[in-house]
Design a protein around this motif. Structure first.
Motif, short mmCIF file in Angstrom:
data_model
loop_
_atom_site.label_atom_id
_atom_site.label_comp_id
_atom_site.label_asym_id
_atom_site.label_seq_id
_atom_site.Cartn_x
_atom_site.Cartn_y
_atom_site.Cartn_z
N PHE A 10 0.84 -1.17 -0.02
CA PHE A 10 0.08 -0.02 -0.03
C PHE A 10 1.14 1.04 -0.05
N MET A 11 2.02 1.18 0.78
CA MET A 11 2.71 2.29 1.05
C MET A 11 3.30 2.71 -0.52
N SER A 12 3.86 1.62 -1.18
CA SER A 12 4.21 2.01 -2.52
C SER A 12 3.34 2.62 -3.45
N SER A 13 2.14 1.89 -3.19
CA SER A 13 0.94 2.58 -4.11
C SER A 13 0.67 3.95 -3.94
N TRP A 14 0.39 4.17 -2.62
CA TRP A 14 0.29 5.53 -1.88
C TRP A 14 1.38 6.64 -2.47
N ALA A 15 2.48 6.24 -2.47
CA ALA A 15 3.63 7.16 -2.99
C ALA A 15 3.46 7.35 -4.34
N LYS A 16 3.31 6.20 -5.15
CA LYS A 16 3.38 6.40 -6.54
C LYS A 16 2.23 7.31 -7.00
N GLN A 17 1.06 7.10 -6.43
CA GLN A 17 -0.13 7.82 -6.86
C GLN A 17 0.14 9.46 -6.87
N ILE A 18 0.57 9.75 -5.42
CA ILE A 18 0.79 11.23 -5.20
C ILE A 18 1.93 11.76 -6.26
N MET A 19 3.11 11.21 -6.33
CA MET A 19 4.20 11.66 -7.10
C MET A 19 3.64 11.69 -8.54
N TYR A 26 11.06 -4.59 -4.99
CA TYR A 26 10.31 -3.74 -4.32
C TYR A 26 10.45 -2.29 -4.96
N ASN A 27 9.70 -1.35 -5.21
CA ASN A 27 9.95 -0.12 -5.47
C ASN A 27 8.96 0.86 -4.60
N GLY A 28 9.77 1.48 -3.71
CA GLY A 28 8.91 2.27 -2.75
C GLY A 28 8.24 3.55 -3.22
N HIS A 29 8.73 4.17 -4.50
CA HIS A 29 8.36 5.49 -5.01
C HIS A 29 8.63 6.71 -4.00
#
Length: 630
Positions: A352-361, A394-397
């Motif tokens: 989720f944290m990866s997806s969260w950061a990706k959507q914001i960026m 894993y990519n944390g974005h």
């Protein structure tokens, strides 16, 4: 009167086939709709509304507005929720429209919803980087600008008691706004405040990390208008605003804890509802990277509650995941943020944290997010950073993480006195670990914060060590953060590490304070000297290309000294640490590769000049910061 446009046929024909509907009154007949409003023009065209109202699941919602369509209506386990999936197409315009809820018995509810224009272009949401210096504030303890909001009827904690370290002291948003000149003049370029959202807990609510309403400013801190004004005034002074957010947990007094929408909205929900004992997190953060970690340990880490009063949010529930992400974007857009500091970063579901950061960026490509990974292992810190080549793919974005590792190395290095170089090697090798980071200069370095003992306390009241640590930190290829009060030697000697004491009131923030650090009144000469020292370094750093973007070269500690160089085409900054008690002469030929021989350098603090020749005499213990800049 408001004119609304709505489709006569289908979504494809909306732009050509519209008629007007007149709404004479804005309706707010539903208990809660979140987000409370939204914007047009995002890359992500979907929006999910959380609707909370008695038996709202028995109603059928409808919308008639050009460019806005209901794609799906999702019922929850509780009958008092609906989650409405909207599609906001490119042709949708700003304006207000009604969401009509029709029940089976023919009764109706009407809720007016607003779409706004985005008044700031995406490329103008510019985050923080190595050219910035961040000032971290615990707002309840910084300045009480409006005593009228100290006690708010209806909230759990009513009284202000400055004699108690864990009670509210009355600091607020207006207090920060009133002192933006001080922060800017000191040389800071970003302001990070601990959470300012409602924390309506029975006790300990001052710190803000047990949020009970994700869309409301805590009225004891001020109003939404005052928060927006703070951000705007900071931008006018050339400073960005960083918001502290919490995706891992909420406060147990959050409004939804009395009526949870799904059976898995929070982790261990069944135990909570049955009032059975709950498991706290095992705090084994390494399970996120550990190739051999058991599922048992992983589950205890991510599903355990941080503390018993902070329910652990279940980000694997897609509605919760959407809620958190939309909330972050809502605040970015509302406050025109430059960045987010995400609390307890390794504790939520890491996918989720990866997806969260990706959507914001994706929405804000120039934005910044820093995650709190409280680890002294650089391998764990680097794991989260965007683009890091992890074995598990894993990519944390994530642009930045917090450098607890270098923090500890600096403190240990300067506190270890028994051998000339042994301590300094810890600092040297700590920086040598930068090979493990995808982008070292995007890591956030600090010496103390709202969770760690004051740096002056960590150095047992040694001013020379404190100055040395701060000057070294401010010349590293990093984003530096300084905690409020560090510039005047605030301490927690009475109870080292005690959170309430770490977050002591900033002198001068209250009208009856005998000492005022904003003006210098009543400060000791040592405090004034430290304040001037930090101000000089920060204001030099603000204009230093070598520190912002320069090449870094350091030499292994030698004869109780450690030399660090930051080099740009037009500027070289030299940071020298000397641990010798007696004067020592250093052969500078060892550093010839840097190319300084014969050049004139200026002491950034004192303004004195020297010529870089064959030797330099270091007369006293501490740090020396030199520059070739005129």
């Amino acid at each position: 009167m408001l004119t609304l446009f709505f489709s006569c046929k289908n979504e494809e024909d909306e732009a050509l086939n519209t008629k007007t509907e007149t709404v004479t009154e804005i309706k707010n007949e539903v208990n809660r709709v979140e987000p409370p409003h939204w914007w047009v023009g995002f890359k992500e065209t979907s929006l999910q509304l959380l609707v909370h109202h008695p038996n709202i699941s028995k109603a059928t919602p409808s919308i008639s507005y050009a460019g806005v369509a209901i794609k799906k209506v999702n019922k929850a386990d509780s009958p008092n929720y609906l989650f409405i999936d909207l599609e906001i197409s490119e042709i949708a315009k700003s304006g207000q429209f009604n969401i009509n809820f029709k029940f089976e018995d023919g009764t109706k509810l009407v809720q007016t919803y607003q779409l706004k224009d985005r008044d700031k272009a995406v490329d103008q949401f510019v985050g923080f980087d190595s050219s910035d210096a961040i000032y971290l504030i615990t707002p309840d303890r910084f300045s009480n600008g409006n005593p009228n909001n100290d006690s708010i009827k209806g909230l759990n904690e009513q009284d202000v008691d400055r004699s108690h370290d864990y009670k509210r002291h009355g600091g607020d948003i207006t207090g920060i706004t009133n002192h933006l000149d001080y922060i800017s003049d000191m040389g800071f370029t970003q302001v990070w405040s601990c959470p300012l959202l409602t924390n309506d807990m029975e006790n300990g609510s001052y710190h803000g990390y047990a949020i009970t309403d994700y869309y409301q400013v805590d009225p004891r801190f001020g109003t939404m208008e005052e928060y927006i004004n703070l951000s705007q005034k900071a931008r006018e002074k050339g400073m960005g605003m960083i918001m502290d957010q919490v995706a891992n947990h909420c406060g147990v007094s959050h409004w939804w804890m009395k009526d949870l929408p799904f059976k898995d909205w929070v982790n261990q929900q069944s135990k909570f509802e049955k009032r059975e004992p709950l498991n706290n997190s095992n705090h084994r953060r390494t399970v996120n990277q550990d190739l051999y970690a058991s599922n048992q340990d992983k589950n205890e880490m991510t599903e355990g509650w941080f503390v018993p009063t902070m329910p652990d949010l279940n980000q694997r529930n897609p509605f919760m995941a959407k809620y958190i992400t939309q909330n972050s974007i809502w605040w970015i857009e509302t406050l025109k943020l430059s960045g987010i500091r995400q609390d307890t970063y390794p504790y939520p579901d890491k996918d989720f944290m990866s997806s969260w950061a990706k959507q914001i960026m994706t929405e804000y490509p120039n934005f910044s997010i820093v995650g709190e990974e409280w680890s002294y292992n650089p391998l764990l810190i680097g794991y989260w950073q965007a683009g890091h080549k992890n074995k598990d793919g894993y990519n944390g974005h994530l642009k930045s993480t917090m450098d607890f590792a270098m923090n500890q190395n600096i403190v240990d290095a300067l506190n270890q006195d028994e051998a000339w170089d042994r301590g300094l090697i810890k600092m040297y090798e700590g920086l040598a670990n930068d090979f493990s980071y995808t982008s070292p200069k995007d890591i956030m370095i600090f010496l103390d914060n709202h969770d760690k003992s004051r740096v002056f306390t960590q150095f047992n009241g040694d001013i020379t060590k404190t100055k040395t640590a701060l000057s070294y930190m401010l010349t590293l290829p990093r984003i530096p953060q300084i905690y409020y009060g560090t510039e005047i030697l605030m301490d927690d000697f009475e109870k080292p590490g005690d959170h309430g004491l770490i977050r002591t009131d900033f002198p001068g923030g209250w009208q009856d304070d005998a000492v005022n650090a904003f003006t210098g009144k009543g400060l000791t000469e040592e405090q004034l000297d430290m304040q001037r020292y930090i101000k000089t370094l920060l204001n030099y750093r603000k204009e230093s290309n070598a520190i912002h973007n320069g090449k870094t070269i350091h030499f292994a500690p030698f004869n109780g000294t450690y030399f660090l160089f930051r080099i740009a085409e037009d500027e070289t900054v030299v940071h020298i640490i000397n641990k010798n008690e007696n004067p020592i002469t250093i052969d500078l030929n060892r550093y010839n590769e840097v190319g300084l021989k014969g050049k004139t350098l200026t002491n950034i603090v004192s303004g004195q000049t020297i010529i870089w020749e064959d030797t330099i005499q270091l007369d006293k213990k501490g740090s020396l910061i030199l520059t070739t800049k005129k």
